[in-house]
Scaffold this active site. Structure first.
Site, short mmCIF file in Angstrom:
data_model
loop_
_atom_site.label_atom_id
_atom_site.label_comp_id
_atom_site.label_asym_id
_atom_site.label_seq_id
_atom_site.Cartn_x
_atom_site.Cartn_y
_atom_site.Cartn_z
N TYR A 260 3.14 0.04 -13.01
CA TYR A 260 4.34 -0.54 -12.41
C TYR A 260 5.53 -0.49 -13.37
CZ TYR A 260 6.99 -3.48 -9.18
OH TYR A 260 7.93 -3.94 -8.30
N PRO B 266 8.17 3.79 -1.11
CA PRO B 266 8.79 2.82 -2.02
C PRO B 266 7.85 1.73 -2.53
CG PRO B 266 9.46 2.40 0.24
CD PRO B 266 8.69 3.68 0.27
N LYS C 296 8.96 3.66 -7.51
CA LYS C 296 9.02 4.81 -8.40
C LYS C 296 10.11 5.82 -8.08
CE LYS C 296 5.78 3.60 -11.11
NZ LYS C 296 6.39 2.59 -11.95
N HIS D 27 12.32 -9.00 -14.90
CA HIS D 27 11.13 -9.53 -14.25
C HIS D 27 9.92 -9.28 -15.15
CE1 HIS D 27 12.69 -9.56 -9.80
NE2 HIS D 27 13.46 -10.21 -10.65
N TYR E 27 4.68 -8.60 -2.97
CA TYR E 27 4.13 -7.59 -2.06
C TYR E 27 3.05 -8.29 -1.25
CZ TYR E 27 6.35 -3.96 -4.93
OH TYR E 27 7.26 -3.17 -5.59
#
Length: 401
Positions: free
Chosen positions: A392, A293, A297, A72, A201
């Site tokens: 991220y 979550p 991580k 990704h 998200y």
């Protein structure tokens, strides 16, 4: 029974550490209180940082991950139906993440350990750690009705939040920090194609949602729900209807739905235990820290613990240098606190806290306005998006001194 490193816990962190050590000729034995099937039945996330991917490759178990994992290059944030893409690759100078389920990583590591005939004891009872401050620590346990003693040089506590390892450190010598969030994540897995090629998200007035995936034909979705909700309250139909209301309208209009193959509710917490080391006992992963979550991580912080401990064990056994042992907790905790903060920040940005007071003296509405303002800044600024992207994809692993 004798080994160089006793590993308590046969989850992905324990298995990865065992495989890496074995590749260097460092003997290790793994114990777990549950069965292998139970370990594989625990549904977890699957976003892997580059550091984790590199460790799996070094351990020699990356074939299926490299073949089936999906790289990704970005991630999307949806704020009340407005979509913002964080270009991970461009903003970090080429770094990406790999989507490959934790269950699959665990299965690959299990298969590799079995193929190498490395000793693993599942369904053990009464595991106890002894003399961990001495030069001769040992572990006792019961396996298939027989009592065993395993002498070792070091113990890696990879046995999770409820395991025996952390409890072995005297209570007066450890400090535990915890924040329990006033909501949970209701997760549903279904054999349907993902609604988007990258994760979404989503923050809405109805609460948070996450559109994730396991493969091109299997999807994993999450909804923020009150802690009082039960899985039985949520039929598949209700879940899909609510998810569509929280995701961007254009995504919801084309997403495919289907019967769930797994559904569960997970509470969210931030937790850190300091120190992560006591004598020759090292805490790894959930035994020492848990993150919500939202920041992806959990598994990755466990991998960075493994990387640090692996470097230490190599120096000890390959160079005869034990002076590096005391570096473990300091190095591991630096990365842990960074990951904890990012996960806390993402959780605060993207969730609806309702009338929950945050404990910082602000009213719930004031907290909401501050978070909205901060999120607006980070998404409208290239520097802000770069911060999100760098966190991220994960910071580099730290070397020993």
């Amino acid at each position: 029974m004798k080994t160089q490193v006793a590993i308590i816990g046969a989850g992905p962190s324990g298995l990865l550490l065992g495989q890496l050590l074995a590749k260097q000729g460092i003997s290790n034995v793994i114990l777990d209180r549950v069965s292998g099937d139970y370990v594989l039945g625990r549904i977890r996330a699957g976003i892997l940082e580059q550091g984790f991917v590199d460790l799996v490759r070094e351990a020699g178990v990356a074939d299926r991950m490299d073949r089936e994992g999906h790289v990704h290059e970005g991630v999307e944030l949806s704020i009340n139906n407005e979509r913002f893409r964080i270009d991970l690759k461009e903003l970090t100078g080429g770094n990406t993440v790999v989507c490959y389920g934790q269950v699959e990583i665990t299965r690959d590591l299990m298969d590799a350990r079995q193929a190498a005939n490395l000793p693993t004891y599942y369904e053990t009872e009464k595991v106890a750690l002894h003399d961990v401050k001495s030069e001769q620590p040992y572990v006792t346990f019961i396996y298939q009705g027989e009592e065993y003693r395993m002498d070792c040089d070091y113990i890696a506590g990879c046995d999770g939040f409820h395991g025996v390892s952390r409890q072995t450190i005297p209570a007066e010598l450890r400090t535990e920090h915890e924040r329990v969030y006033p909501f949970g994540w209701l997760g549903l897995m279904a054999d349907v194609p993902p609604c988007n090629h990258e994760l979404i998200y989503a923050m809405s007035d109805r609460g948070f949602a996450l559109a994730s995936q396991r493969s091109l034909t299997r999807s994993r979705y999450y909804l923020q729900v009150p802690l009082t909700d039960k899985v039985e309250d949520w039929s598949d139909e209700r879940f899909w209807d609510e998810l569509k209301k929280r995701l961007p309208a254009d995504v919801a209009a084309t997403m495919q739905t289907g019967p769930s193959i797994e559904k569960s509710i997970a509470p969210l917490r931030s937790f850190v235990c300091e120190p992560m080391q006591y004598g020759n006992l090292f805490l790894v992963g959930d035994a020492a820290h848990i993150v919500p979550p939202t920041g992806a991580k959990g598994l990755n912080l466990a991998a960075s613990d493994v990387a640090t401990l692996y470097k230490i064990m190599q120096r000890v056994y390959k160079e005869g240098d034990k002076s590096c042992i005391e570096q473990y907790s300091e190095i591991a905790l630096r990365r842990v606190w960074n990951g904890e903060r990012f996960s806390w920040w993402m959780t605060n940005m993207m969730h609806d806290f309702g009338n929950e007071f945050t404990g910082d003296g602000m009213t719930p509405l004031m907290h909401k306005r501050f978070m909205q303002s901060e999120l607006n800044y980070f998404l409208s600024s290239e520097n802000g998006r770069k911060v999100i992207a760098e966190q991220y994809v994960g910071l580099p692993y730290e070397d020993l001194k």
